[in-house]
Scaffold this active site. Structure first.
Site, PDB file in Angstrom:
ATOM      1  N   HIS A   1      24.092 -44.912  14.882  1.00 53.03           N
ATOM      2  CA  HIS A   1      23.961 -43.891  15.927  1.00 53.03           C
ATOM      3  C   HIS A   1      23.187 -44.409  17.134  1.00 53.03           C
ATOM      4  CE1 HIS A   1      19.975 -42.821  14.003  1.00 53.03           C
ATOM      5  NE2 HIS A   1      19.665 -42.506  15.240  1.00 53.03           N
TER       6      HIS A   1
ATOM      7  N   ASP B   1      24.282 -46.015   8.116  1.00 53.37           N
ATOM      8  CA  ASP B   1      23.878 -45.927   9.515  1.00 53.37           C
ATOM      9  C   ASP B   1      23.346 -47.273  10.008  1.00 53.37           C
ATOM     10  OD1 ASP B   1      23.295 -44.969  11.990  1.00 53.37           O
ATOM     11  OD2 ASP B   1      22.044 -43.300  11.327  1.00 53.37           O
TER      12      ASP B   1
ATOM     13  N   SER C   1      14.422 -44.584  14.936  1.00 53.66           N
ATOM     14  CA  SER C   1      15.761 -44.877  14.440  1.00 53.66           C
ATOM     15  C   SER C   1      16.076 -46.351  14.647  1.00 53.66           C
ATOM     16  CB  SER C   1      16.797 -44.028  15.174  1.00 53.66           C
ATOM     17  OG  SER C   1      16.711 -42.677  14.807  1.00 53.66           O
TER      18      SER C   1
END
Length: 740
Positions: free
Chosen positions: A86, A221, A674
């Protein structure tokens, strides 16, 4: 009976880990603080010297990089970088077309010549130095709020200019502890970033928004990028003959991973937290700000999704925007749910009351009560101003109007000496300014932009805080046309949809804007004075807060130290380290969430319909049990420990027998973390941080160690995808894989 015993173990072990391991793994620590918490790191089984972690020139910290909005890390001597799927979504979307939709199908470059640019805006930032410049920023400041604000900015700009004597570096001066301290951050910029390997969205975002912030998770991810530089080894813009960057170090990857109870730490660039904010600020966020923002995001998401269903081109262009909006909306809703489930406001109020009592009795800080009262008054004004401006600011949300506003502002700023220009409009900013204008084409559609802008204009019309200049240009002048028809005219007559003409405005003088017939340019000119007046008010208030906040923080820090609580700055997008352990948690009565998920969970969740539509090649590999060398027999650290002795009544203690997909730990993270590397105690890469549990969302305001958990992609799953599914043998050969 056996299942009942396992359930009993899971619950009892979950409680035991929390009760026997009483460390509160709170803190988003600046690297230089590591030696001060060396004992806590050691207790967690983190053996890498704290002094080494404090040194940004040494492994592993010199391999951790920022993307400007996420974190990544070097994993090969040839500039290979790993981050979250992402986080690389813009790069994937930038290279996706109708004929090759990398979002849906994934992408793998089998040779470096096949690695496309990640886009003109993509950068890697390598932090090389962090210097305390508090005295240089805050000395001899004026008592006049606006002048004070401008002096702080001037001091910051002067330090930045001196730091950026080499064009290959980007420097910034960041406020820590709400203006009590300032640090100069020096970062090497890599300007040529390329896409190397990304799984399809059905792997990278498996579970989609339904699973976002939830656990158990089964998301792959991850994405690999590569840093390139000029043939002279210096950072350069994209060029075909550029060569891979050679980092000073790159991370070793432990192919055996971690087990429950192992100590871990994370390094990255967390965006922002509000743990030192006042209770009144939390109540404002809970009662007005978060509900208002979440409602707007939901409306925009619904609009984009509906229009994307009718056009694959729109779906691709707005994929990144949609994912970002959905993530923010769910976070706001999670914060609201968390505030209801746990009385965070009550907890903060109780602590604040105790602080006031301490303040009244402490001889050193008694006089700070006046500053505390002044701070509350200023914050009340700030809240009123925010509500007053909210709908007007949204009424300028059109991508083209935003571009016109910035371009006209640039023409004004260019008349000043460079040092006096507003940040974002100095010569140092022009490359990125131009890149952002170019980037518009990749994620813009006139029909979507108009639909979203129209929603914001209708919301603006429905409230009382109106602006005469905007009303005169758009709202009042509708004698024979609707607002929608009025906007159609603006979009049909503008030239800003043309990239070359848009870029040409960067060189235009202010009078060219003021005599232009382009409707978006005319609107930007009409709104300029109002926007500048509001900006001046905001700067004046910021100047007042720059006096009130630091004094409050000085007292708060003393209060925390008196209670032996951890003292670290709120997250502000700068490099931080947090530590913890691999651990599940008791999410609600009779529900313990185990720390690891397995490949078989993907099959169990698979429905064939997005977002639970795993690729067939993944399902086949799981069905055929093609685990390769990535299979794990047990996720328990040591069968001889007290933890595993609880299994003595079972015939197959702690059986796992699969490939771990995601895992939980108690590290203290937030947005911006992230893509952050998750390290074992030796400083070897074992996973990537990508999310938090739903119950933990409120940690931005208050850290609760019993339920705060971060969610990571297990690197064994990444290696399994590379090895058994996508056969990325060329990339595996680049990695430095080690085993326990």
């Amino acid at each position: 009976m056996r299942n009942a015993l396992i359930s009993a173990f899971v619950l009892s072990s979950g409680v035991a880990l929390i009760s026997l391991e009483t460390h509160a793994d709170e803190g988003q620590w600046q690297p230089y603080q590591m030696p001060s918490i060396a004992d806590k790191l050691s207790e967690r089984g983190i053996d890498i010297p704290a002094k080494q972690l404090a040194d940004l020139t040494q492994y592993p910290m010199n391999a951790v990089v920022g993307l400007g909005y996420c974190t990544a890390s070097f994993v090969s001597p040839q500039g290979l970088v790993v981050t979250n799927h992402h986080c690389a979504y813009r790069a994937i979307q930038y290279n996706s077309k109708k004929e090759h939709n990398y979002i849906a199908d994934g992408f793998l470059a089998t040779s470096k010549i096949d690695e496309p640019s990640a886009g003109p805006n993509e950068r890697l930032y390598i932090t090389e130095a962090v210097t305390d410049v508090s005295e240089q920023v805050t000395q001899d400041l004026s008592q006049d709020p606006l002048v004070r604000y401008e002096e702080i900015q001037a001091n910051r700009k002067s330090l930045i200019k001196s730091c950026e004597s080499d064009d290959n570096y980007r420097c910034s001066v960041r406020s820590f502890h709400n203006g009590l301290e300032y640090y100069l951050i020096k970062q090497l910029i890599i300007r040529d970033v390329r896409l190397v390997y990304a799984p399809p969205k059905s792997v990278g975002a498996f579970g989609g928004d339904i699973d976002n912030y939830e656990y158990p998770r089964h998301a792959g991810d991850f994405t690999f990028l590569r840093a390139y530089v000029g043939t002279d080894g210096q950072p350069a813009a994209y060029a075909e003959d550029n060569v891979p960057f050679e980092p000073k170090s790159y991370l070793k990857i432990n192919a055996d991973g971690v087990k429950a109870g192992d100590g871990v730490f994370v390094a990255g660039y967390p965006g922002s937290t509000s743990r030192y904010r006042l209770t009144s600020e939390l109540k404002f966020a809970s009662d007005w700000l978060y509900p208002t923002l979440a409602s707007r995001y939901q409306l925009r998401i619904d609009t984009i999704e509906a229009m994307g269903d009718e056009s694959s081109e729109i779906e691709i262009k707005y994929a990144g925007t949609l994912a970002s909006m959905a993530n923010r909306m769910k976070k706001y809703n999670g914060l609201l749910d968390g505030f209801k489930a746990t009385d965070i406001a009550g907890i903060k109020q109780s602590r604040e009351d105790d602080f006031k009592q301490w303040l009244a009795t402490d001889k050193t800080y008694q006089t700070y009560q006046t500053q505390f009262t002044q701070l509350e008054r200023l914050l009340s004004k700030k809240r009123i101003d925010s509500q007053t401006r909210y709908y007007y600011e949204n009424a300028q949300s059109s991508t083209l109007l935003a571009a016109a506003n910035k371009l006209y502002r640039l023409s004004k700023e260019k008349t000043k000496p460079d040092a006096e220009r507003e940040e974002g409009y100095q010569e140092r900013d022009m490359k990125m300014f131009k890149a952002r204008l170019k980037r518009i084409d990749a994620s813009f559609d006139t029909s979507v932009d108009k639909a979203l802008w129209l929603q914001d204009l209708h919301a603006y019309k429905a409230q009382d805080n109106r602006v005469a200049a905007l009303d005169a240009m758009l709202i009042d002048n509708q004698a024979s046309t609707s607002l929608s028809e009025k906007l159609d005219g603006l979009y049909s007559l503008t030239s800003l949809t043309n990239q070359d003409k848009r870029l040409a405005w960067m060189d235009a003088e202010a009078d060219a804007f003021e005599t232009s017939a382009d409707p978006f340019i005319r609107l930007a000119v009409a709104l300029y004075d109002t926007n500048m007046a509001q900006e001046k008010d905001q700067k004046t208030l910021a100047g007042q807060l720059s006096k009130a906040r630091p004094g409050y923080m000085k007292a708060i820090i003393a209060y925390y130290q008196a209670n032996d609580w951890p003292v670290y700055p709120d997250a502000n997008g700068t490099l931080r380290i947090t530590y913890g352990m691999v651990d599940g948690y008791q999410s609600k009565d009779a529900l313990y969430k185990q720390p690891f998920t397995r490949l078989e969970g993907i099959t169990a969740k698979h429905t064939g319909v997005a977002p639970f539509n795993a690729p067939q090649k993944v399902l086949d590999a799981i069905k055929e049990q093609r685990y390769g060398s990535h299979k794990v027999a047990s996720v328990i650290k040591d069968p001889s420990t007290w933890l595993c002795r609880l299994f003595s009544c079972l015939d197959k203690p702690a059986a796992f027998n699969s490939v771990p997909v995601n895992f939980l730990s108690s590290v203290d993270t937030t947005g911006g973390n992230s893509g952050s590397p998750v390290f074992n105690g030796k400083g070897e890469l074992v996973g990537l941080n990508f999310d938090s549990t739903y119950e933990a969302i409120t940690k931005d305001w208050f850290f609760n160690p019993t339920i705060t958990r971060a969610i990571h992609v297990d690197f064994r799953y990444i290696l399994w995808m590379m090895d058994e599914v996508d056969h990325a043998d060329n990339l595996i050969a680049e990695l430095d894989l080690v085993r326990n």
